[in-house]
Design an enzyme around this catalytic site. Structure first.
Site, PDB file in Angstrom:
ATOM      1  N   GLY A 115       1.863  -0.643   9.276  1.00 33.36           N
ATOM      2  CA  GLY A 115       0.546  -0.064   9.534  1.00 33.36           C
ATOM      3  C   GLY A 115      -0.415  -1.101  10.097  1.00 33.36           C
ATOM      4  O   GLY A 115       0.003  -2.129  10.652  1.00 33.36           O
ATOM      5  N   THR A 138       3.029   4.609   8.962  1.00 34.36           N
ATOM      6  CA  THR A 138       2.279   4.878   7.736  1.00 34.36           C
ATOM      7  C   THR A 138       2.212   6.377   7.522  1.00 34.36           C
ATOM      8  O   THR A 138       2.027   7.141   8.489  1.00 34.36           O
ATOM      9  CB  THR A 138       0.841   4.327   7.715  1.00 34.36           C
ATOM     10  OG1 THR A 138       0.154   4.895   6.594  1.00 34.36           O
ATOM     11  CG2 THR A 138       0.047   4.665   8.960  1.00 34.36           C
ATOM     12  N   ASP A 140      -0.153   7.717   6.193  1.00 33.60           N
ATOM     13  CA  ASP A 140      -1.574   8.078   6.311  1.00 33.60           C
ATOM     14  C   ASP A 140      -1.991   8.462   7.739  1.00 33.60           C
ATOM     15  O   ASP A 140      -3.075   9.008   7.938  1.00 33.60           O
ATOM     16  CB  ASP A 140      -2.464   6.929   5.834  1.00 33.60           C
ATOM     17  CG  ASP A 140      -2.392   6.718   4.334  1.00 33.60           C
ATOM     18  OD1 ASP A 140      -1.709   7.513   3.664  1.00 33.60           O
ATOM     19  OD2 ASP A 140      -3.014   5.768   3.836  1.00 33.60           O
TER      20      ASP A 140
HETATM   21  O1  F6P Z   1       0.957   3.949   2.899  1.00 35.78           O
HETATM   22  C1  F6P Z   1      -0.412   4.022   2.633  1.00 35.78           C
HETATM   23  C2  F6P Z   1      -0.613   4.454   1.232  1.00 35.78           C
HETATM   24  O2  F6P Z   1       0.174   5.558   1.090  1.00 35.78           O
HETATM   25  C3  F6P Z   1      -2.053   4.756   0.822  1.00 35.78           C
HETATM   26  O3  F6P Z   1      -2.477   6.048   1.043  1.00 35.78           O
HETATM   27  C4  F6P Z   1      -2.069   4.382  -0.636  1.00 35.78           C
HETATM   28  O4  F6P Z   1      -3.351   4.064  -1.084  1.00 35.78           O
HETATM   29  C5  F6P Z   1      -1.183   3.223  -0.648  1.00 35.78           C
HETATM   30  O5  F6P Z   1      -0.197   3.443   0.344  1.00 35.78           O
HETATM   31  C6  F6P Z   1      -0.605   2.908  -1.961  1.00 35.78           C
HETATM   32  O6  F6P Z   1       0.486   2.063  -1.815  1.00 35.78           O
HETATM   33  P1  F6P Z   1       0.908   0.916  -2.822  1.00 35.78           P
HETATM   34  O7  F6P Z   1       0.693   1.400  -4.205  1.00 35.78           O
HETATM   35  O8  F6P Z   1       2.340   0.691  -2.486  1.00 35.78           O
HETATM   36  O9  F6P Z   1       0.052  -0.243  -2.513  1.00 35.78           O
END
Ligand code: F6P
Length: 378
Positions: A115, A138, A140
C-alpha cells in the site's frame, strides 16, 4: 534483465500470491530469474530471500490467501526501530544496507507489493538508485492514482455477505445491526458493501456523520413498517463533533501504522440505543476481510498487475507504480504516488501528509447511494 526480486509488505491482502505467481510466470517466459525477500522490507534488510520458480514454490498459488514470502507491517528501514538490551528504543536509517544487499546480489529490479507506506519506501529507494516497480495492494482501495487495488474486491465480497447475513437476524429481532468494516481513512469497502448488500445507512471517514441523521433514517424506516435497520461503518468513520475511535496507540505514536483503530461500531450501538430505545448490536468484521481466497475478479486483476509490472521492467520503465484506470493498465511515477509526502524516510499511510485516495463527493458511488436513499449520516 536477468534477475529480479519481489517483496510483499504491509498488511496482507487476497491476491498477493496471484501477483507473485504472475510475476514469476512472466519472468520465466522471458528467461528472467525470480527471487522473493522474506517478510517484506525486513527480509531486504537482513538479506533473506528465496528463489521463486513454478517448478517448486510459485505454482498452485492463484486461490491461496496470504503471501508465501511473508510480510511485515511495521518496518520502515529508513527509520528502523531498534530495541536495546536496557529496554531503550532508538530509530536508525538502515536503508543503505538494503541498497547494498540489492547491489551485491545483482538484482536488476525490485517489485514492491504494498500500500501507500510500502510505495513510499519504494520511492525512497528509487532516490537511492534502486530500480523499483510498485504494485498497489490493499483491501482498503486507497492507493493514489489507481482505481482498484488488488484484494479490495474480495474484501467487498466478504463484507457484502456479512450484510446479507445481518439482514435476516436484524429482521427476526427488530434490531438495528451495525457492521464495522475496515477502511482507516477511506470508506470504499463500507460504501460498496452497503450498496451491494442493501444497507440503510453507511458511515465513511470522508463524511463526518451527524448521529441525529442516522436516528432520523431509523425512525423513518419504522414509520414505513420496517422494524430493523442495517448500518455499515468504516473503522475510520467519525462523528461531526468528535474524532476517530482509537483502540490502541503503539510506540507512543512513532513509526509506521502506529494507531490501531476499532470501536466505532460499539459507539454507534450505544448512541443509537440511547437515542431511539431500540435494540442494537455490533459486529466487527475484522481480519476475515483480508484472509482467504481471492475472488475471480481479484485473481484476474492480480495476474494482470503482475504481468504488466514485468512488462514495464522489460521495457526499461522503472520507479513507477502499476495502475489500473478505466479498464486499462498503465503506470505513474512513485514520486506522484508519494504526493506531498516528499520527505525521505517519513512514514506514510498514517500521517496528514499521506497521499491516499479517498472517496470524493462527486464519485458515482456517492451519487448512487444518495439516489437510492442510503443515509450517509449528513
Ligand atoms: O490493510 C489495511 C487495513 O486493513 C486497515 O483497514 C486496518 O486498519 C489495518 O489494515 C489493520 O492491520 P494490522 O492490524 O495488520 O495493522
Amino acid at each position: 534483465m536477468k534477475k529480479i526480486a519481489i517483496l510483499t509488505n504491509g498488511g496482507d491482502a487476497p491476491g498477493l500470491n496471484a501477483v507473485i505467481r504472475a510475476i514469476v510466470k512472466t519472468a520465466e517466459t522471458n528467461g528472467i530469474e525470480c527471487y522473493g525477500f522474506i517478510e517484506g522490507y525486513k527480509g531486504l534488510l537482513k538479506n533473506e530471500y528465496v528463489r521463486l520458480d513454478t517448478k517448486t514454490n510459485a505454482s498452485g498459488l492463484l486461490h491461496r490467501g496470504g503471501t508465501i514470502i511473508g510480510t511485515s507491517n511495521n518496518t520502515n528501514v529508513f527509520n528502523y526501530k531498534i530495541e536495546k538490551e536496557n529496554g531503550d528504543v532508538e530509530y536508525k536509517d538502515l536503508s543503505d544496507q538494503c541498497v547494498q544487499n540489492i547491489k551485491d546480489d545483482g538484482f536488476d529490479c525490485l517489485f514492491t507489493l504494498g500500500g501507500d507506506g510500502t510505495q513510499k519506501s519504494s520511492r525512497d529507494f528509487s532516490l537511492k538508485g534502486l530500480k523499483c516497480i510498485g504494485i498497489p495492494k490493499t483491501i482498503d482501495n486507497d492507493v493514489a492514482h489507481t482505481e482498484m487495488t488488488f484484494g479490495y474486491n474480495t474484501a467487498v465480497s466478504v463484507a457484502t455477505e456479512a450484510v446479507d447475513r445481518l439482514h435476516t437476524t436484524a429482521e427476526s429481532h427488530h434490531r438495528v445491526m451495525v457492521l464495522e468494516v475496515m477502511g482507516r481513512y477511506a470508506g470504499w469497502i463500507a460504501l460498496e458493501s452497503a450498496i451491494a448488500g442493501g444497507a440503510d445507512i453507511v458511515l465513511i471517514p470522508e463524511i463526518p456523520y451527524d448521529i441525529n441523521k442516522v436516528v432520523e433514517k431509523i425512525e423513518q424506516r419504522r414509520k414505513e413498517g420496517k422494524s430493523f435497520s442495517i448500518v455499515v461503518a468504516s473503522e475510520g468513520a467519525k462523528p461531526k463533533d468528535g474524532d476517530i475511535v482509537i483502540k490502541r496507540t503503539l510506540d507512543s505514536g512513532s513509526g509506521l501504522d502506529n494507531i490501531r483503530l476499532g470501536g466505532i461500531g460499539d459507539k454507534l450501538v450505544n448512541d443509537i440505543e440511547a437515542l431511539t430505545g431500540y435494540e442494537a448490536r455490533n459486529t466487527v468484521l475484522g481480519y476475515v476481510q483480508r484472509g482467504g481466497t481471492p475472488t475471480a475478479f481479484d485473481r484476474v486483476l492480480s495476474t494482470q498487475y503482475g504481468a504488466k509490472a514485468v512488462e514495464l521492467a522489460m521495457n526499461g520503465i522503472f520507479n513507477v507504480l502499476v495502475t489500473y484506470k478505466g479498464g486499462e493498465f498503465g503506470y505513474v511515477t512513485l514520486e506522484d504516488v508519494v504526493g506531498n509526502n516528499k520527505k525521505v524516510g517519513a512514514a506514510s499511510g498514517n500521517t496528514a501528509e499521506s497521499n491516499i485516495r479517498k472517496i470524493t463527493m462527486d464519485h458515482s458511488l456517492i451519487k448512487t447511494a444518495k439516489n437510492i436513499g442510503i443515509c450517509l449520516g449528513e
